[in-house]
Enzyme design. Structure first.
Site, PDB file in Angstrom:
ATOM      1  N   TYR A  58       0.764  -1.275   0.169  1.00  0.00           N
ATOM      2  CA  TYR A  58       0.210  -0.089   0.070  1.00  0.00           C
ATOM      3  C   TYR A  58       0.932   1.072   0.068  1.00  0.00           C
ATOM      4  O   TYR A  58       1.415   1.825   1.060  1.00  0.00           O
ATOM      5  CB  TYR A  58      -1.015   0.000   1.233  1.00  0.00           C
ATOM      6  CG  TYR A  58      -1.996  -1.127   1.162  1.00  0.00           C
ATOM      7  CD1 TYR A  58      -2.267  -1.813   0.155  1.00  0.00           C
ATOM      8  CD2 TYR A  58      -2.783  -1.616   2.445  1.00  0.00           C
ATOM      9  CE1 TYR A  58      -2.925  -2.970  -0.049  1.00  0.00           C
ATOM     10  CE2 TYR A  58      -3.660  -2.660   2.217  1.00  0.00           C
ATOM     11  CZ  TYR A  58      -3.876  -3.163   1.209  1.00  0.00           C
ATOM     12  OH  TYR A  58      -4.767  -4.339   1.333  1.00  0.00           O
ATOM     13  N   PHE A 203     -13.120  -4.533   0.749  1.00  0.00           N
ATOM     14  CA  PHE A 203     -14.257  -3.711  -0.122  1.00  0.00           C
ATOM     15  C   PHE A 203     -15.518  -3.801   0.416  1.00  0.00           C
ATOM     16  O   PHE A 203     -16.618  -4.140  -0.166  1.00  0.00           O
ATOM     17  CB  PHE A 203     -14.086  -4.213  -1.436  1.00  0.00           C
ATOM     18  CG  PHE A 203     -14.619  -3.099  -2.446  1.00  0.00           C
ATOM     19  CD1 PHE A 203     -14.724  -1.599  -2.310  1.00  0.00           C
ATOM     20  CD2 PHE A 203     -14.967  -3.243  -3.813  1.00  0.00           C
ATOM     21  CE1 PHE A 203     -15.218  -0.749  -2.940  1.00  0.00           C
ATOM     22  CE2 PHE A 203     -15.520  -2.275  -4.715  1.00  0.00           C
ATOM     23  CZ  PHE A 203     -15.442  -0.963  -4.177  1.00  0.00           C
ATOM     24  N   PRO A 204     -15.579  -3.688   1.964  1.00  0.00           N
ATOM     25  CA  PRO A 204     -17.015  -3.952   2.477  1.00  0.00           C
ATOM     26  C   PRO A 204     -18.098  -3.232   2.100  1.00  0.00           C
ATOM     27  O   PRO A 204     -19.265  -3.645   2.604  1.00  0.00           O
ATOM     28  CB  PRO A 204     -16.548  -4.021   4.138  1.00  0.00           C
ATOM     29  CG  PRO A 204     -15.583  -3.304   3.957  1.00  0.00           C
ATOM     30  CD  PRO A 204     -14.728  -3.299   2.799  1.00  0.00           C
ATOM     31  N   GLY A 208     -23.305  -1.481  -4.608  1.00  0.00           N
ATOM     32  CA  GLY A 208     -23.923  -1.735  -5.892  1.00  0.00           C
ATOM     33  C   GLY A 208     -25.468  -0.971  -6.061  1.00  0.00           C
ATOM     34  O   GLY A 208     -25.801  -0.312  -5.645  1.00  0.00           O
TER      35      GLY A 208
END
Ligand SMILES: NC(=O)c1ccc[n+]([C@@H]2O[C@H](COP(=O)([O-])OP(=O)(O)OC[C@H]3O[C@@H](n4cnc5c(N)ncnc54)[C@H](OP(=O)(O)O)[C@@H]3O)[C@@H](O)[C@H]2O)c1
Length: 280
Positions: A58, A203-204, A208
């Protein structure tokens, strides 16, 4: 907020923090607002979060270095879970390197940057198709045997890869992409539940189409006077007692909003309605 005990001895609150976003665009270089990034990390600890997820890749190195610069000496009970096994060749590029020699070198770099003598949870970032899985996992076991790593986690794996890893070393967490719009790792989550090991969904916050105005998430969010992303987090926490979400942000405001989500109590009907809507 309730807790989960990782590896039998690291008790953490179930909502952690993902430190991938305290870096530059494309997870490359320093953060656009370094002061805010430091404020975020300090606020993480003030809010009682005691699980921080990061990786050597990261930035690269930026996230780990910023964590150490801002929070070292670390408060008692803070668990830093870092990862090795990916390289960085530019913004948004993440080639894999699961060679044992790379994993050992990567672990040394993480120990140095994080100013630790032992990493509480060291995660193999991803299987590398060019390296036998058993060789990569074997290197993680050696790091544990050498005392450089307390516990081993794995990431981006199938049930089969989890089982093969477990035959080599105790695995305490699995970190896979999992959220309301992508539940392809449902089988891995179920296996983690059976084994009582932590499942860290990355990616909780993704929701969408479910969050569209008037959609199921939007309706339930309105009833709780909350944002759809908060309901997504509350749903993940309700979905399984082994679920350890690590939402990431570069903003104190968003961090505080995400932590408030842990206090939202969804009814059984709401959990079921969101769950079935998310499976299409
Ligand atoms: N193992 C792996 O392969 C892997 C892959 C990806 C990520 N991870 C880990 O998982 C963690 C979480 O994943 P992620 O960062 O991809 O996804 P995420 O936490 O679901 O979403 C982060 C994104 O949502 C935004 N956000 C956060 N809180 C918000 C809020 N309250 N309202 C509106 N927007 C908000 C953030 O932007 P702002 O900065 O503007 O808030 C950021 O763009 C990472 O930090 C990392 O530790 C692991």
């Amino acid at each position: 907020m309730d807790t989960f005990t990782i590896g039998g001895d690291l008790e953490v609150h179930r909502l952690g923090f993902g430190a991938m976003r305290v870096t530059g665009r494309g997870i490359w270089g320093p953060p656009e607002d370094p002061d805010e990034a430091e404020r975020v990390l300090r606020r993480v600890v003030e809010l009682g979060i005691d699980l921080i997820d990061t990786a050597d890749s990261y930035g690269p190195e930026v996230s780990e270095s910023l964590i150490a610069e801002t929070l070292h000496p670390y408060p008692d009970g803070l668990v830093i879970a870092t990862k090795g096994g990916l390289l960085r060749t530019g913004p948004s590029q993440w080639p894999r390197d699961g060679r044992p020699e790379h994993l050992k070198e990567a672990c040394e770099g993480s120990l140095r940057r994080l100013r630790l003598e032992r990493i509480d949870v060291y995660q193999l970032h991803s299987p590398d198709p060019r390296v036998p899985w058993e060789d990569s996992v074997g290197a993680m076991k050696e790091l544990k045997d050498e005392g450089k790593v307390r516990h081993v986690g794995i990431s981006n794996v199938s049930v089969d890869e989890l089982e093969r890893a477990r035959s080599i070393v105790e695995v305490v967490t699995v970190q896979n992409r999992y959220n309301l719009e992508d539940r392809r790792s449902e089988d891995v989550l179920e296996r983690c539940e059976e084994l009582g090991i932590g499942f860290i969904p990355w990616f909780p916050l993704a929701t969408g189409d479910l969050a569209r105005s008037g959609g199921p998430l939007d309706r339930i969010a309105s009833a709780h006077d909350a944002a759809p992303a908060q309901i997504a987090l509350a749903w993940l926490l309700a979905r399984s007692p082994v679920m350890l979400p690590i939402p990431g942000t570069s903003s104190v405001e968003h961090l505080e909003e995400n932590v408030r989500a842990a206090a939202i109590e969804l009814s059984e009907d709401e959990v079921a309605a969101i769950g079935s809507a998310s499976q299409g």
